[in-house]
Design a protein around this motif. Structure first.
Motif: not given
Length: 215
Positions: A134-141
């Motif tokens: 979830t952190r990785m996906e939010m960071a990518e956004k």
């Protein structure tokens, strides 16, 4: 029962506080709610009336029905000699009780989280991987700050069993919900990779643990 002397940071008043060193929620089911919401660690200053959190006391949480033990050991709460004793103790527990989940946490908030995770019937290893994804996906956004946020499991809700995490941002608590399919995917990855498992004994399963495999 441990009886630490606590000092109020607001007015300086000292108070002896009763905190159980061991909690068996089968024998004392009333303690479960106190651990889940943290109230078992809260005392109220008799002078100024402000609630305070005891943060430096150790506690062994034991849920025999869930075959779970979580040891709260704040930094500095035990000596090196006691660390050696803890390793021996965990080996004896594994030998005598068999298939038990043993965890070690450093703070009250993480103890609360662990109890909520296992009460929901979830695996904390898969939950930590869910947080990581979830952190990785939010960071990518674009939300780069999320990589340093201390994300916590809050609850599982709804007919679709959405998993809700909380994290602090800009002075307030934020929530993010992920589908149960994300949890299932993470659990599947762990099952297919036998090397991805906690260490023996009272293991830490946290962001540092998951980063050692998927950082």
């Amino acid at each position: 029962m441990n009886m630490p002397i606590c000092k109020c940071a607001s007015c300086g008043t000292q108070q002896t506080v009763s905190i159980p060193e061991r909690v068996n929620v089968r024998e004392n089911p009333e303690f479960k709610a106190g651990v889940r919401d943290g109230s078992i660690f809260v005392w109220t200053c008799p002078e100024c009336g402000k609630p305070k959190l005891v943060t430096d006391q150790a506690m062994l949480y034991h849920d025999p029905d869930a075959r779970l033990m979580v040891y709260l050991l704040p930094p500095g709460s035990i000596s090196a000699r006691m660390e050696d004793s803890l390793a021996k103790q965990s080996a004896l527990i594994s030998e005598s009780l068999g298939d038990y989940t043993l965890r070690r946490v450093d703070d009250v908030g993480t103890l609360m989280e662990k109890v909520k995770i296992f009460d929901a019937g979830l695996d904390d290893c898969a939950i930590e991987m869910c947080k990581h994804v979830t952190r990785m996906e939010m960071a990518e956004k674009g939300d780069k700050d999320i990589l340093q946020a201390k994300m916590k499991f809050f609850r599982m809700e709804g007919a679709d069993n959405e998993i809700v995490f909380t994290y602090p941002k800009d002075g307030s608590m934020q929530c993010v919900a992920v589908g149960f399919n994300v949890y299932e995917d993470c659990a599947g990855i762990i099952r297919r990779n036998p090397s991805v498992k906690p260490s023996e004994g009272f293991a830490r399963v946290d962001s540092g643990w998951v980063a050692s495999f998927f950082g």
